[in-house]
Design an enzyme around this catalytic site. Structure first.
Site, PDB file in Angstrom:
ATOM      1  N   GLU A 370       0.838  -1.209   0.000  1.00  0.00           N
ATOM      2  CA  GLU A 370       0.000   0.000   0.000  1.00  0.00           C
ATOM      3  C   GLU A 370       0.876   1.265   0.000  1.00  0.00           C
ATOM      4  O   GLU A 370       0.553   2.250  -0.671  1.00  0.00           O
ATOM      5  CB  GLU A 370      -0.935  -0.003   1.216  1.00  0.00           C
ATOM      6  CG  GLU A 370      -2.009   1.083   1.136  1.00  0.00           C
ATOM      7  CD  GLU A 370      -2.869   1.174   2.384  1.00  0.00           C
ATOM      8  OE1 GLU A 370      -2.321   1.003   3.496  1.00  0.00           O
ATOM      9  OE2 GLU A 370      -4.077   1.403   2.259  1.00  0.00           O
ATOM     10  N   CYS A 512      -6.746  -8.092  11.513  1.00  0.00           N
ATOM     11  CA  CYS A 512      -5.305  -7.790  11.550  1.00  0.00           C
ATOM     12  C   CYS A 512      -4.560  -8.599  12.618  1.00  0.00           C
ATOM     13  O   CYS A 512      -3.351  -8.798  12.498  1.00  0.00           O
ATOM     14  CB  CYS A 512      -5.089  -6.305  11.790  1.00  0.00           C
ATOM     15  SG  CYS A 512      -5.796  -5.280  10.496  1.00  0.00           S
TER      16      CYS A 512
HETATM   17  S1  SF4 Z   1      -6.653  -7.767   7.595  1.00  0.00           S
HETATM   18 FE1  SF4 Z   1      -5.188  -6.329   8.470  1.00  0.00          FE
HETATM   19  S2  SF4 Z   1      -3.262  -7.430   8.421  1.00  0.00           S
HETATM   20 FE2  SF4 Z   1      -4.622  -8.491   7.002  1.00  0.00          FE
HETATM   21  S3  SF4 Z   1      -4.187  -7.588   4.996  1.00  0.00           S
HETATM   22 FE3  SF4 Z   1      -5.914  -6.484   5.913  1.00  0.00          FE
HETATM   23  S4  SF4 Z   1      -4.987  -4.714   6.939  1.00  0.00           S
HETATM   24 FE4  SF4 Z   1      -3.354  -6.206   6.561  1.00  0.00          FE
END
Ligand code: SF4
Ligand code: SF4
Ligand code: SF4
Length: 587
Positions: A370, A512
């Site tokens: 990103e 996350c």
């Molecule tokens: S869920 Fe969180 S850790 Fe997984 S890709 Fe999305 S932003 Fe990144």
């Protein structure tokens, strides 16, 4: 039920259970390299590929792969007989005979299942010498593929195709030259890969790892002409302690802040601040779209989808570009932070944005990608210069000889370090939408929420739904984590069958907390639940738990942005999406 005996222990299992799963049930560990438990995703996985799980079954001539052999009534199994141990050793020696001896410099060293197994099996020599397969290295913005280290366990393929339903990886070529790769062996950055990093998490060797930015960071920290600012994502503090032997679910927020100061960062800020900012923009956008929709404006589409996960964003850009007007236009908290740090904060410091280095610590590898998206830069200078994973931060702390477990707790710096409980829960599935509801409810009704905990939005099921009463207006909320689950909700929207007003989507299992940059869990999903509990505990312990009450967010709007969805907010905090279906062309 089926009754059998494993290593003199009787066990009863459901039909369809494999010997390996039955052994796991009674605490007998059979080594494995290709098998991974996908029960949480309701996906059956009986690979039988690597053969290190072979066991002896009485009455059967050949040894049986435990992960691919179903239990039968009266079966008697020996998992660690001399015959089994010798066979496993030979299998491991054959696997290692086509594996580079890079352990001393491999990014997975110390976390490598292959290395660990070789150690446990007491392998001290490789009697089989011969040609070794070689492949070119493939470096993308987030993931490095070193296929010389691939043992063809195909876990990554299962994760990418069956759990995430992305379809970026599959086995190509045959025999000695077979390898798991994107179609036509193109580079990963020329594929539909979302950079979710879940393949990195399950790869038992160093064949898949994240792009390492630690040396770049050390150089920036040593440069007296640069001011280096760090932001830390909410899920990092719930997992970092694991890398230092602390119990899963131990919150290490204060120690993490101290460690970052000791590493030499000029300002230690919190992505949770930007999560609060995201809620101000996304919550206002939700209310705006909802009001227009309820007033009959046919141009306004619902449901609104969250947009804070870059892997999820890349997923819909490739796979559902026709829906690209539906997600919120709010940038991710990482990018909101970067945009504010390089404008508002740089102006406060009176320094050029090029001399300000913004680093993020993320549980994620997609965030590395990103940072490199060109729309998140000004005159070629990125809003976030680069992103470091939780694993990389742990490695840096160890490299700097910091005794992490003994560190005292310290507070984040201000003004970009103050956050509310709503910002913290962004780290887990359900948290983003719960945070948005806390703010949207009060903005919409003008009333104070009596209870800010929305238990109905919490949990670990892959797809969840809940109704939330907005003082007479009933909102239908959907939640999905894991891209395979997201796909199901998107298909419903495409077919016009979706009943939801708002949907939260996170690419990684658990959100996350289960990100591709977190300490490896080696299949132990109880660790994700412990991290989730830690996130909710941090939220519960906060004095302020609603984003719109964050005093520094209020001040940021007063001093700089005006109001949510203002022109300046749009310029700095919102984005647009691309149709990436056309990007993948086969020449
Ligand atoms: S869920 Fe969180 S850790 Fe997984 S890709 Fe999305 S932003 Fe990144
Ligand atoms: S990062 Fe995610 S999408 Fe990309 S290859 Fe790995 S599992 Fe598939
Ligand atoms: S890249 Fe890793 S996970 Fe994928 S097949 Fe090779 S060793 Fe297994």
């Amino acid at each position: 039920m089926i009754k059998l005996i494993i290593d003199k222990k009787t066990v009863e299992v459901n039909p369809g259970t494999t010997i390996l799963q039955a052994a796991d049930q009674i605490g007998i560990h059979i080594p494995r390299l290709c098998y991974m438990n996908l029960g949480d995703f309701n996906i059956e996985n009986k690979p039988g590929g690597c053969r290190v799980c072979v066991v002896e079954v009485e009455g059967r001539r050949n040894l049986a792969p435990a992960c691919a052999t179903d239990c039968t009534e009266g079966m008697v199994v020996h998992t660690h007989s001399i015959r089994v141990l010798n066979a496993r050793k030979t299998i491991m020696q054959l696997i290692l005979s086509d594996h580079p001896f890079d352990c001393l410099v491999c990014a997975k060293s110390g976390n490598c299942e292959l290395q660990d197994l070789a150690q446990k099996m007491g392998i001290r020599d490789i009697p089989y010498k011969g040609e070794q397969s070689t492949y070119r290295e493939d470096t993308s913005p987030a993931i490095i593929r070193e296929m010389d280290k691939c043992i063809m366990c195909r876990r990554c393929e299962v994760m990418c195709n069956e759990v995430q339903t992305v379809g970026a990886l599959s086995a190509v070529n045959r025999g000695f030259m077979s390898v798991v790769a994107p179609a036509f062996e193109m580079n990963l950055d020329h594929s539909v890969c979302t950079y979710c990093g879940q393949c990195v998490n399950v790869c038992p060797t160093g064949a898949l790892t994240e792009v390492d930015h630690t040396n770049q960071l050390i150089n920036d920290l040593a440069d007296p002409n640069k001011t280096v600012v760090v932001q830390t994502a909410p899920a990092v503090r719930a997992a970092l302690g694991e890398a230092f032997g602390m119990k899963p679910g131990t919150l290490v927020t204060g120690k993490m802040v101290t460690a970052l100061r000791e590493l030499g960062f000029n300002y230690v800020f919190d992505t949770d601040f930007a999560a609060d900012l995201t809620i101000m923009e996304e919550g206002t956008e939700l209310l705006d779209r909802l009001t227009k929709h309820l007033n009959g404006d046919k141009n306004v589409k619902l449901p609104i989808l969250t947009s804070c996960c870059p892997a999820w964003v890349k997923f819909f850009e490739h796979q559902f570009p026709e829906l690209k007007d539906i997600p919120s236009t709010a940038r991710s908290p990482q990018q909101m932070f970067g945009a504010i740090a390089k404008s508002y904060f740089a102006e406060k410091l009176k320094i050029d944005r090029k001399k300000l280095v913004v680093v993020s610590i993320m549980p994620c590898v997609a965030k590395k990608y990103e940072c490199s998206r060109t729309e998140f830069s000004t005159d070629g200078n990125p809003d976030v210069d680069y992103s470091i994973s939780t694993r990389e931060l742990a490695q840096l702390i160890k490299r700097a000889n910091i005794d992490f477990t003994s560190l005292p707790d310290q507070e984040f710096d201000q003004p970009l370090g103050e956050s509310t409980g709503a910002g913290v829960i962004f780290g887990t599935t359900g948290g983003v939408i719960e945070a948005a509801i806390r703010t949207a409810y009060e903005l919409h009704t003008g009333k104070t929420l009596q209870k800010v905990d929305f238990e109905q939005l919490r949990g670990m099921e892959g797809i969840r739904s809940a109704k939330v009463d907005f003082d007479g207006l009933e909102l239908n909320i959907g939640i999905a984590h894991g891209l395979g689950n997201a796909r199901k909700l998107l298909e419903e929207i495409k077919e016009g069958k979706s009943q939801y007003h708002a949907i939260e989507i996170m690419a990684c299992p658990g959100g996350c907390i289960g990100g591709g940059g977190q300490p490896y869990i080696h299949g132990d999903t109880s660790i994700l639940k412990a991290r989730q509990r830690a996130i909710y505990a941090e939220d519960a312990g906060k004095t302020i738990r609603k984003s719109h009450e964050n005093p520094y967010i209020i001040r940021l709007y007063e001093e700089y942005l005006g109001k949510p969805l203002s022109e300046k907010s749009h310029h700095l905090l919102h984005t647009h999406y691309f149709d990436r279906k056309k990007e993948i062309t086969i020449e």
